[in-house]
Design a protein around this motif. Structure first.
Motif, mmCIF file in Angstrom:
data_model
loop_
_atom_site.group_PDB
_atom_site.id
_atom_site.type_symbol
_atom_site.label_atom_id
_atom_site.label_comp_id
_atom_site.label_asym_id
_atom_site.label_seq_id
_atom_site.Cartn_x
_atom_site.Cartn_y
_atom_site.Cartn_z
ATOM 1 N N ILE A 273 8.470 -0.626 -2.060
ATOM 2 C CA ILE A 273 8.468 -1.959 -2.666
ATOM 3 C C ILE A 273 8.174 -2.977 -1.583
ATOM 4 C CG2 ILE A 273 9.860 -3.742 -3.793
ATOM 5 C CD1 ILE A 273 11.476 -1.531 -5.124
ATOM 6 N N LYS A 274 7.235 -3.850 -1.845
ATOM 7 C CA LYS A 274 6.914 -4.957 -0.945
ATOM 8 C C LYS A 274 7.382 -6.240 -1.612
ATOM 9 C CE LYS A 274 4.763 -7.509 2.199
ATOM 10 N NZ LYS A 274 5.071 -7.491 3.649
ATOM 11 N N LEU A 275 8.301 -6.952 -0.958
ATOM 12 C CA LEU A 275 8.813 -8.216 -1.489
ATOM 13 C C LEU A 275 8.127 -9.372 -0.771
ATOM 14 C CD1 LEU A 275 10.841 -9.885 -3.177
ATOM 15 C CD2 LEU A 275 12.462 -9.640 -1.287
ATOM 16 N N SER B 124 2.768 -2.938 -10.195
ATOM 17 C CA SER B 124 3.038 -1.535 -9.878
ATOM 18 C C SER B 124 1.788 -0.694 -10.111
ATOM 19 C CB SER B 124 4.177 -0.998 -10.754
ATOM 20 O OG SER B 124 5.365 -1.742 -10.560
ATOM 21 N N GLY B 125 1.626 0.332 -9.281
ATOM 22 C CA GLY B 125 0.524 1.248 -9.468
ATOM 23 C C GLY B 125 -0.662 0.949 -8.570
ATOM 24 N N HIS B 126 -1.451 1.981 -8.320
ATOM 25 C CA HIS B 126 -2.582 1.898 -7.394
ATOM 26 C C HIS B 126 -3.594 0.850 -7.826
ATOM 27 C CE1 HIS B 126 -6.154 3.226 -5.124
ATOM 28 N NE2 HIS B 126 -5.287 3.771 -4.280
ATOM 29 N N ARG B 127 -3.942 0.817 -9.092
ATOM 30 C CA ARG B 127 -4.933 -0.138 -9.579
ATOM 31 C C ARG B 127 -4.448 -1.575 -9.450
ATOM 32 N NH1 ARG B 127 -7.646 0.829 -15.386
ATOM 33 N NH2 ARG B 127 -8.396 2.635 -14.182
ATOM 34 N N ALA B 128 -3.150 -1.786 -9.585
ATOM 35 C CA ALA B 128 -2.610 -3.144 -9.603
ATOM 36 C C ALA B 128 -2.445 -3.755 -8.223
ATOM 37 C CB ALA B 128 -1.260 -3.166 -10.334
ATOM 38 N N ASN B 129 -2.253 -2.927 -7.197
ATOM 39 C CA ASN B 129 -1.920 -3.544 -5.909
ATOM 40 C C ASN B 129 -2.573 -2.907 -4.683
ATOM 41 O OD1 ASN B 129 -0.246 -1.297 -5.055
ATOM 42 N ND2 ASN B 129 1.400 -2.096 -6.362
ATOM 43 N N TYR B 130 -3.478 -1.928 -4.893
ATOM 44 C CA TYR B 130 -4.110 -1.346 -3.707
ATOM 45 C C TYR B 130 -5.220 -2.249 -3.183
ATOM 46 C CZ TYR B 130 -6.454 1.622 -0.369
ATOM 47 O OH TYR B 130 -6.993 2.110 0.796
ATOM 48 N N ASP C 163 -0.670 -4.724 3.263
ATOM 49 C CA ASP C 163 0.556 -3.936 3.373
ATOM 50 C C ASP C 163 0.679 -2.910 2.254
ATOM 51 O OD1 ASP C 163 1.093 -5.440 5.560
ATOM 52 O OD2 ASP C 163 2.773 -6.538 4.716
ATOM 53 N N THR C 164 0.438 -3.341 1.009
ATOM 54 C CA THR C 164 0.566 -2.403 -0.102
ATOM 55 C C THR C 164 -0.458 -1.274 0.025
ATOM 56 O OG1 THR C 164 -0.834 -3.893 -1.427
ATOM 57 C CG2 THR C 164 1.563 -4.050 -1.724
ATOM 58 N N GLY C 165 -1.672 -1.591 0.476
ATOM 59 C CA GLY C 165 -2.678 -0.556 0.681
ATOM 60 C C GLY C 165 -2.258 0.439 1.743
ATOM 61 N N ARG C 166 -1.634 -0.053 2.797
ATOM 62 C CA ARG C 166 -1.150 0.830 3.860
ATOM 63 C C ARG C 166 -0.049 1.742 3.351
ATOM 64 N NH1 ARG C 166 0.234 -2.608 9.083
ATOM 65 N NH2 ARG C 166 0.690 -0.485 9.831
ATOM 66 N N GLY D 273 1.095 7.627 1.913
ATOM 67 C CA GLY D 273 1.588 8.690 1.044
ATOM 68 C C GLY D 273 2.618 8.289 0.005
ATOM 69 N N ALA D 274 2.827 6.991 -0.201
ATOM 70 C CA ALA D 274 3.786 6.572 -1.227
ATOM 71 C C ALA D 274 3.352 7.093 -2.590
ATOM 72 C CB ALA D 274 3.889 5.051 -1.260
ATOM 73 N N SER D 275 4.311 7.576 -3.394
ATOM 74 C CA SER D 275 3.984 8.065 -4.723
ATOM 75 C C SER D 275 3.757 6.918 -5.702
ATOM 76 C CB SER D 275 5.091 8.990 -5.242
ATOM 77 O OG SER D 275 6.325 8.299 -5.331
ATOM 78 N N ASN D 276 4.309 5.769 -5.395
ATOM 79 C CA ASN D 276 4.039 4.551 -6.161
ATOM 80 C C ASN D 276 4.413 3.362 -5.284
ATOM 81 O OD1 ASN D 276 3.256 2.830 -8.196
ATOM 82 N ND2 ASN D 276 4.790 3.501 -9.679
#
Length: 236
Positions: A37-39, A68-74, A79-82, A87-90
Motif C-alpha cells: 500500500i502506498k499512502l 488497486s490493481g496493475h491497470r489502475a496504478n502501474y 513508487d507503485t510501479g516499483r 513482486g507485489a501480488s497487488n
C-alpha cells in the motif's frame, strides 16, 4: 480465501528520499505473495487544484481515492510501479487529504487478500497498529518532518540507509548528525539497523514480540560502532 487480518509492516521515513521505497521493494522480493500500500497525502494550495502546486492535488476528491490493481496504478519508475516490479501480488495506492487518512487506509486494508501487506507512509500509524513499524532515515541526516516525529514514537526499528557505498559507518555518521541537532530526538529504546542487518529485520517481522530494544543515544551509537563491526563481520 481472504485472511481476516493481514500482517502489517509499516515503512515510514524522516522525509522524502530516505530509502523507504527501496526498502519496501527489497522486503517484497523476500516475501512472495505479499501486497503493498502506498499512502499519498495531498492538499489544496491557495491556487486550487494545481498539479504544479501539489503532485496529487488534481486527484483529490471529497472521499478517499484508492486505486488497486496493475491497470489502475502501474507506472514504470513510480513508487507503485516499483512495488509491482519487486513482486507485489497487488498494489493499492491511497490518495487522501489530511482528514481522509483513516478512512482511506481502512478501505485499502479491507482489499488486502494476502497473508501480509507492507504500507509505505507516515500518517496512517496514528490510526493503525502495525505488527512491525520501521522508520527510515539517511545516516547523513537531513530534514525530519513533523509526521515522522509522531511516527517515530510508534516505531519498532530505525533503519539507516546511506548515500555512500560503504554502510559500515552509517551508525557513527548518524550519531554525528544527531549530536549536531539544535533539538533532541527521543529514540526511546529503538534499535538501529542497516542493510547489513537485513536478515535480522526479516526475522523481526515474524517475531515482533521478541524485538530487543537497547537504549539509543548519540553517545551509545558511537560506543556500539566497534561491536557492530565485529558482529557484522562474524555474520556476513
Amino acid at each position: 480465501m481472504k485472511v481476516q487480518r493481514p500482517k502489517i509492516v509499516a515503512v515510514s521515513g524522516f522525509s522524502s528520499n530516505v530509502g523507504k521505497t527501496t526498502l519496501v521493494c527489497e522486503l517484497l522480493r523476500q516475501l512472495p505473495g505479499w501486497e503493498a500500500i502506498k499512502l499519498t497525502r495531498g492538499h489544496y494550495r491557495s491556487c486550487g487544484r494545481d498539479p504544479a502546486g501539489c503532485c496529487v492535488s488534481d486527484l483529490l476528491r471529497d472521499e478517499p481515492v484508492v486505486r488497486s490493481g496493475h491497470r489502475a496504478n502501474y507506472q514504470a519508475g513510480k513508487d507503485t510501479g516499483r512495488f509491482w516490479d519487486a513482486g507485489a501480488s497487488n498494489v493499492h495506492w491511497v490518495i487522501v487529504k489530511e482528514d481522509q487518512v483513516e478512512q482511506g487506509i481502512s478501505e485499502a486494508l479491507a482489499r488486502v487478500e494476502a497473508e501480509g501487506v507492507i504500507v509505505e507512509g507516515n500518517s496512517f500509524l496514528e490510526y493503525v497498529t502495525a505488527d512491525l513499524a520501521i522508520m527510515c532515515a539517511r545516516s547523513e541526516g537531513g530534514k525530519i518532518k513533523p509526521s515522522a516525529r509522531r511516527a517515530l514514537a510508534r516505531s519498532d526499528v530505525l533503519y539507516l540507509s546511506t548515500l555512500e557505498p560503504i554502510v559500515i559507518d552509517a551508525r557513527s555518521q548518524f550519531a554525528d548528525f544527531c549530536a549536531g541537532l539544535n533539538f533532541q530526538i527521543d529514540f526511546g529504546n529503538l534499535p538501529i539497523i542497516t542493510s547489513n542487518d537485513f536478515r535480522s529485520l526479516l526475522s523481526r517481522m515474524f517475531q515482533p514480540q521478541n524485538i530487543m530494544r537497547p537504549t539509543v543515544t548519540a553517545q551509545r551509537l558511537r560506543e556500539r560502532d566497534d561491536l557492530t563491526r565485529s558482529v557484522c563481520a562474524a555474520k556476513y
